[in-house]
Scaffold this active site. Structure first.
Site, short mmCIF file in Angstrom:
data_model
loop_
_atom_site.label_atom_id
_atom_site.label_comp_id
_atom_site.label_asym_id
_atom_site.label_seq_id
_atom_site.Cartn_x
_atom_site.Cartn_y
_atom_site.Cartn_z
N HIS A 177 -5.51 9.42 -4.92
CA HIS A 177 -6.47 9.81 -3.89
C HIS A 177 -7.70 8.93 -3.90
CE1 HIS A 177 -4.11 13.55 -3.69
NE2 HIS A 177 -4.59 13.63 -2.48
N GLY A 178 -8.14 8.52 -5.05
CA GLY A 178 -9.35 7.70 -5.06
C GLY A 178 -9.64 7.18 -6.45
#
Lengths: 367, 462
Positions: B321-322
């Site tokens: 996701h990040g």
């Protein structure tokens, strides 16, 4: 792609969905129900209140005179109606701060749908010349005022009156999608419905005394002076700094240029108002308002080809001589660079009532 | 060009008209050109990255076709995966790693940082690419010999920037056996687009305003009620934002005759975190299961290996996701909860019991807590908000009354969908029922849809 089968028809279902959507929108926002609970302090709510006051004003046996205009229109109807016995005229006003001829067209349509309510309508001018900095035709503020007054049939005229595509889009929204333009107001209503309803009720009970009969600023610019060569202004001490800057700016700014855009705008919207009343008993009286607490010495001579002059020479409106109210252009009658104070409003209203009474008297008798 | 802007709808209408007006062989070209144009509207240069990855994976698969099973075939796979992960790693994780390296070396945090723009949707299309190459390697997917078809699979605009992650076999089954959608499918697709818009503009963006205000300065909103309402506002925002986007993607694809898999199945009605992950971002969780968890050994090698695999999968899922420790913690938190549920023997059940609403509420609270790490700007902020959730003072709720009612209405609709599946029945319902549903959605959009500046979808940043 099979859009229509024995069981389903895509166009029919989507068409019906759109129809139902517009029906919902109309039910909520075109029946007058939601407009009656608009936030009274919003631009549209404020306008609605003003128009309601005028619509509910009982029509007496005297000649009915209505004023349109913006915040500069110094008519205090309470004062003008004190001398109704002498003038034979009863005055009403829908002069709302920030409105322009485009707004006046729709406002007049709202208060006088059959064009038979008034003997005369007063249209104020800052100057008969078509002078402007601003591009009035593309003024998006008009949309905020007019939201509740626009109908679907206004679509072409209203939308095309905006030159820019951005504002045409917004205008189309205001005409077609009422819910969208009331979105913020509606969400604020949802946030505290009870408070809104209470405020609306209070407004309905007291609007007349709050707006219509309200006293204006009693302070004046008495003592002010302008050195036109040095471009300096001396103002009374009571003026707050922001107001002081604004007043200086207005007094010292260059003379507005003659604007072809403004000529065309006035032709369109004043023309539309006059056209609407063509063949009725209503007469239009154009008047130049007192220009300010002081008048700059280097004003250019009046333009005989201005739109106001053209309408007058075509016999579609009566033009009051432009110097009629020059005697009121004194600092002690103004609260700032543009607006008459309480005393100025009183003087102007009395003068105007007398002028209009004289003007209408020979033409029409009391009803 | 965001899905919920007038520009996108104008673009889609043009694509739709061209797609159905042109002869069938030209249609894939139209879709590919439209997809690249769609991406270039964001940043024209980065379309080269997609083209490069497409070329690499296409070539790798073509090699594998010619090579028998063995080390050379494996080398082709490794080359492809290295390219995908290399690009992803550089664009997404370089600055994260550089920042941590700088911290270890006691240098300023940005000592080794580069000014890198994260290409939109890179996490999605690289995962899609990788799944194709792995499937080809495993012999579960036929090699696509037409480069235009393969390029379209990677770049197809309804799912290019935020999924759902579509498996090659599903996409090519649609492409090669394409048939025009019938009236029911078009009605369903349209309904999904309208629902998606409603979810995004009327709910997600409304709650985004609350979440933004809270997370921008949590200290300005004292009390546990403020903290919980701010955190739950983000839970609502992220679900309606992402599932709204997905609904629109699925609906748009369906109108074009493509069938995307379901990506959300009312996740906030899950009775456990295990069930939550079967309902939330399904295309990612099944990807992680098929290409990470099961290859790691899944649950085949005993309890401790299973817990390890769960943790690793979720940690990497978090990192997907990040690039920040917040996402690592988010993944670790979910991995730990999944393991804990296995330890406690919590199993999914079909039938609902009287205590299930409590389980739903608990699962929602646990999921909401995890979103703190997802949304907070820093780890320190996350910890601060966590502490505030159980602070003594109560403060005040940040929501307006009507927003609460709106969410309750959405909850009722979700429960009814869970029990009766009304949504799938709607396209077949009498015309006036279908039309009323669309009309009410449009009316709500008109009244409550956030009409300010278009707020980008949350998952576009991934």
């Amino acid at each position: 792609m099979a859009l229509v089968t024995r069981r389903f028809s895509v166009p029919a279902r989507l068409g019906l969905a759109l129809l139902l959507f517009f029906a919902l929108d109309a039910l909520a926002f075109r029946t007058g129900w939601y407009v009656s609970i608009l936030e009274p302090n919003s631009t549209a709510g404020f306008l609605r209140t003003y128009l309601n006051i005028e619509k509910q004003r009982p029509i007496g046996r005297y000649r009915q005179v209505l004023a349109v205009g913006d915040s500069r229109m110094g008519l205090k109807t309470r004062v003008a109606n004190l001398v109704t016995g002498n003038t034979g005229c009863e005055f009403g006003t829908i002069a709302v701060p920030g409105t322009t001829p485009r707004c006046w067209y729709y406002m007049l349509r709202e208060v006088d749908p059959r064009c038979d309510r008034y003997d005369a309508i007063l249209v104020p001018f800052d100057s008969y010349d078509d002078r402007a900095w601003e591009r009035h035709a593309d003024r998006d503020l008009d949309l905020n005022y007019l939201m509740p007054l626009l109908r679907v049939t206004d679509l072409p005229r209203f939308v095309l009156s905006y030159p820019s595509w951005t504002n045409r889009g917004r205008a189309a929204e205001a005409v077609l999608l009422k819910g969208l333009v009331y979105q913020n107001d509606f969400q604020a209503f949802l946030a505290s419905p009870r408070t809104r309803l209470q405020f609306v009720r209070l407004q309905e009970e007291h609007a007349r005394e709050w707006y219509y009969d309200a006293a204006w600023d009693r302070r004046s610019l008495a003592g002010m002076s302008v050195d036109w060569n040095a471009k300096t202004v001396t103002l009374p001490v009571w003026l707050p700094p922001e107001k002081r800057r604004e007043t200086e700016h207005i007094l010292l700014e260059d003379t507005k240029p003659i604007s072809a855009d403004y000529t065309s705008y006035r032709r369109q919207w004043l023309g539309a108002i006059l056209d609407r009343y063509r063949g009725t008993r209503t007469r239009f009286i154009f008047l130049r308002l007192p220009r300010g607490p002081v008048v700059r010495p280097d004003l250019p001579p009046p333009d005989p080809n201005s739109m106001a002059c053209q309408f007058a020479s075509a016999g579609r409106a009566i033009l009051l001589p432009e110097h009629t109210f020059d005697s009121l252009e004194r600092p002690e009658l103004f609260g700032d660079a543009l607006h008459l104070n309480e005393e100025g409003g009183y003087e102007f209203s009395m003068m105007l009532a007398g002028e209009i009474g004289r003007l209408l008297a020979p033409a029409q008798g009391a009803r | 060009m965001l899905f919920h802007t007038p520009q996108f709808f104008a673009f889609f209408v043009v694509v739709l008209v061209l797609f159905y007006a042109l002869p069938r062989p030209a249609r894939r070209w139209i879709l590919l050109a439209a997809s690249y144009f769609f991406y270039m509207c964001w940043n024209a240069k980065f379309v080269l990255l997609i083209v490069a990855l497409t070329a690499i994976d296409y070539t790798a698969a073509m090699w594998m076709r010619r090579l028998p099973a063995g080390s050379k075939r494996k080398a082709a796979l490794v080359m492809s995966l290295a390219a995908n992960l290399g690009f992803l790693g550089f664009f997404k994780y370089y600055n994260f790693l550089a920042g941590n390296l700088a911290w270890v070396m006691a240098r300023p945090f940005d000592a080794f940082a580069l000014h890198i723009i994260l290409p939109m949707g890179i996490s999605f299309h690289t995962f899609q690419s990788m799944s194709y190459v792995i499937d080809v390697y495993r012999g579960e997917q036929e090699v696509i010999t037409n480069v235009v078809d393969y390029a379209l699979y990677i770049a197809f605009f309804p799912q290019l920037v935020a999924g759902p992650i579509v498996r090659a076999r599903h996409f090519f089954a649609d492409l090669y056996d394409w048939r025009a959608p019938d009236a029911r499918e078009i009605l369903r697709g349209t309904l999904l687009v309208v629902f998606g818009l409603l979810k995004k503009l009327a709910i997600a963006d409304q709650f985004a305003r609350i979440a933004d205000v809270f997370f921008r300065d949590p200290a300005a909103h004292p009390g546990y009620l403020a903290a919980w309402s701010g955190v739950i506002a983000f839970s609502i925002q992220i679900f309606f934002d992402f599932s709204g986007y997905t609904d629109m993607a699925i609906g748009l694809a369906q109108i074009l005759g493509f069938h995307f898999p379901e990506n959300f199945r009312r996740p906030y009605l899950a009775r456990s975190i295990t069930e939550f992950w079967r309902r939330w971002h399904i295309s990612l969780s099944t990807w992680l299961r098929d290409y990470l968890y099961i290859p790691l050994g899944g649950n085949r090698h005993g309890r401790w290996q299973t817990y390890r695999n769960l943790m690793l999968t979720m940690l990497l899922g978090g990192l997907w996701h990040g690039a920040s420790w917040n996402f690592v913690i988010w993944g670790g938190y979910h991995g730990a909860l999944l393991s804990l549920e296995r330890i406690l023997g919590i199993r999914e059940r079909q039938r609902w019991s009287i205590f299930d609403p409590l389980r739903v509420a608990l699962t929602f609270a646990l999921a909401s807590i995890s979103w703190i790490f997802f949304r907070a700007a820093t780890l320190r902020d996350s910890v601060y908000i966590l502490r505030r959730l159980c602070s003594g003072a109560h403060g005040h709720i940040l929501w307006l009354h009507w927003q609460l009612w709106f969410v309750l209405a959405a909850l009722v609709l979700a429960v009814l969908e869970e029990s009766y599946g009304w949504f799938e029945r709607l396209p077949e319902a009498p015309a006036w029922v279908y039309a009323s549903a669309i009309a009410v959605c449009l009316f709500c959009l008109e009244l409550i849809g956030f009409s300010g500046r278009a707020v980008p979808f949350v998952y576009f940043q991934f």
